[in-house]
Design an enzyme around this catalytic site. Structure first.
Site, PDB file in Angstrom:
ATOM      1  N   HIS A 206      -1.942   7.803  12.640  1.00 25.44           N
ATOM      2  CA  HIS A 206      -2.085   9.113  11.987  1.00 25.44           C
ATOM      3  C   HIS A 206      -3.519   9.566  11.739  1.00 25.44           C
ATOM      4  CE1 HIS A 206      -2.385   6.362   8.549  1.00 25.44           C
ATOM      5  NE2 HIS A 206      -3.066   7.308   7.950  1.00 25.44           N
TER       6      HIS A 206
HETATM    7  N1  UDP Z   1       3.917   2.436   4.994  1.00 22.43           N
HETATM    8  C1  UDP Z   1       5.211   2.751   4.606  1.00 22.43           C
HETATM    9  N2  UDP Z   1       6.035   3.362   5.508  1.00 22.43           N
HETATM   10  C2  UDP Z   1       5.638   3.678   6.763  1.00 22.43           C
HETATM   11  C3  UDP Z   1       4.304   3.380   7.150  1.00 22.43           C
HETATM   12  C4  UDP Z   1       3.462   2.778   6.237  1.00 22.43           C
HETATM   13  O1  UDP Z   1       5.613   2.446   3.475  1.00 22.43           O
HETATM   14  O2  UDP Z   1       6.441   4.251   7.531  1.00 22.43           O
HETATM   15  C5  UDP Z   1       3.018   1.797   4.005  1.00 22.43           C
HETATM   16  C6  UDP Z   1       2.276   0.570   4.472  1.00 22.43           C
HETATM   17  O3  UDP Z   1       3.037  -0.600   4.258  1.00 22.43           O
HETATM   18  C7  UDP Z   1       1.032   0.605   3.597  1.00 22.43           C
HETATM   19  C8  UDP Z   1       0.763   2.078   3.408  1.00 22.43           C
HETATM   20  O4  UDP Z   1       1.983   2.744   3.727  1.00 22.43           O
HETATM   21  O5  UDP Z   1       1.310   0.024   2.330  1.00 22.43           O
HETATM   22  C9  UDP Z   1      -0.353   2.543   4.301  1.00 22.43           C
HETATM   23  O6  UDP Z   1      -0.449   3.912   4.240  1.00 22.43           O
HETATM   24  P1  UDP Z   1      -1.169   4.777   5.360  1.00 22.43           P
HETATM   25  O7  UDP Z   1      -1.182   4.045   6.637  1.00 22.43           O
HETATM   26  O8  UDP Z   1      -0.544   6.136   5.310  1.00 22.43           O
HETATM   27  O9  UDP Z   1      -2.623   4.978   4.765  1.00 22.43           O
HETATM   28  P2  UDP Z   1      -4.014   4.253   5.022  1.00 22.43           P
HETATM   29  O10 UDP Z   1      -3.842   2.849   4.551  1.00 22.43           O
HETATM   30  O11 UDP Z   1      -4.340   4.388   6.461  1.00 22.43           O
HETATM   31  O12 UDP Z   1      -4.990   5.006   4.168  1.00 22.43           O
END
Ligand code: UDP
Length: 366
Positions: A206
């Protein structure tokens, strides 16, 4: 009662705030209040996490819908200022690196309320990432800087942050993961997809740099073709990615690929269950790099740099520095053929980080 106000806005915030909120409950003279900016507001990206992480309803929901970074920052600041005037907390806790993090940190400081930053000091050194700017500025505004890995301390010191403001506490996202793993269950989803543990790959994608333009999305489709030629691939699609695929009329091209299982974003319990049973993760997420390192699951990350170097140095993470099936292939084959990188759990990722954070916060306000 001393009020500590914690901010959540987007999906990766909930699993960091939940354990800190719980850990603060043990102090009877402190009240932890949750404010939700609304940056992510739909069920799949927000509400499900409150339920699954056992978090109380937010005391305030600011209802800021997505928009440009600037528009969102301005709207959050105006609404959050009203909350601060009304509640007058002793301090504000912000987590991670999303737009809400910086907007609320800046508003608090403007209102004379000190800020604590959880997951401080991470640096990708890529200033084209909006998150990097959020991290740099939030850290400059904060009085208490809680770090998840030792490199982060060094980054902060190099940016002239006084050492006594920096607290190495470990990773409270891993507290949530540890708490929730016993409740997670990939079984029903695997059954409905007719897949077996260890016999599928899981993907999230994403980051704007990967999904915002047509070329990036076409490359993602190439990657999906490569992966599905060898192993089924489960892909819970982030709303941003889905929007961009629709915008460029690529959605049908992607979802038509045999062996690919596209779906809405999963709830936390479902996702961590699927992660634990996956052969490998393909991702550009920040948090997933850490969770796979904790779980010992091989992770291939489509990023030039990572702000979480410990996941590469100590953990199971490998960076694929261009969004390319060709670059992915040797690493992907290594994992399929059992030559994937092993790893170990980094220091302080022990399920008690939130308790350490709460102890410092308690001392700060009392
Ligand atoms: N996650 C979730 N469902 C999904 C994809 C990710 O619960 O379909 C969780 C994942 O386990 C982690 C968090 O969302 O705890 C990560 O969020 P994201 O990737 O949106 O944000 P980033 O970490 O890149 O800022």
């Amino acid at each position: 009662m001393k009020k500590i106000l914690q901010v959540v806005g987007a999906r990766p915030n909930f699993m960091k705030v939940a354990p800190v909120h719980t850990a603060l409950q043990q102090y009877t003279n402190v009240r932890s209040l949750i404010v939700h900016t609304g940056q992510h507001a739909d069920y799949a990206m927000s509400e499900v996490f409150f339920r699954q992480l056992n978090m109380p309803e937010p005391l305030y929901f600011l209802g800021i819908r997505s928009g440009t970074h600037t528009g969102m920052t301005a709207s959050i600041m105006l609404e959050f200022e009203r909350v601060l005037i009304r509640e007058n907390p002793r301090l504000v806790v912000v987590v991670g690196d999303v737009t809400s993090t910086l907007a609320c940190a800046l508003t608090s400081v403007r209102c004379g309320i000190p800020v604590a930053h959880v997951e401080s000091g991470l640096r990708s050194r890529d200033r084209e990432m909006p998150e990097e700017i959020n991290r740099l500025l939030t850290d400059q505004l904060s009085e208490w800087l809680f770090t998840t890995e030792r490199d982060a301390n060094e980054n902060l010191i190099a940016e002239n942050i006084p050492a006594d403001k920096i607290h190495f506490v470990g990773n409270c996202m891993i507290d949530s993961l540890q708490n929730c793993l016993p409740l997670s269950d990939a079984g029903p989803l695997l059954q409905s997809l007719e897949l077996h543990p260890g016999a599928y790959a899981l993907m999230t994608m994403h980051r704007p740099s990967n999904v915002d333009d047509r070329e990036g999305l076409e490359r993602v489709i190439e990657i999906v073709r490569l992966v599905t030629s060898r192993i089924p691939l489960v892909f819970p699609v982030h709303p941003r990615t889905r929007d961009r695929l629709m915008h460029f009329s690529l959605w049908n091209q992607l979802t038509g690929i045999e062996g690919l299982y596209c779906m809405d974003p999963l709830g936390y319990l479902e996702f961590i269950g699927m992660m634990r049973s996956a052969r490998m993760l393909l991702t550009d997420s920040g948090g997933v790099q850490e969770e796979t390192t904790y779980l010992g699951i091989p992770c291939l990350t489509f990023r030039r740099t990572t702000e979480r170097p410990v996941t590469v140095e100590r953990g199971t993470n490998v960076l694929i520095d261009s969004l390319s099936a060709q670059q992915l292939e040797p690493h992907f084959i290594d994992i399929l053929e059992g030559r994937g990188k092993g790893g170990e759990i980094p220091e302080g990722w022990d399920g008690h980080a939130a308790e350490r954070i709460a102890a410092v916060l308690h001392q700060a306000v009392c």
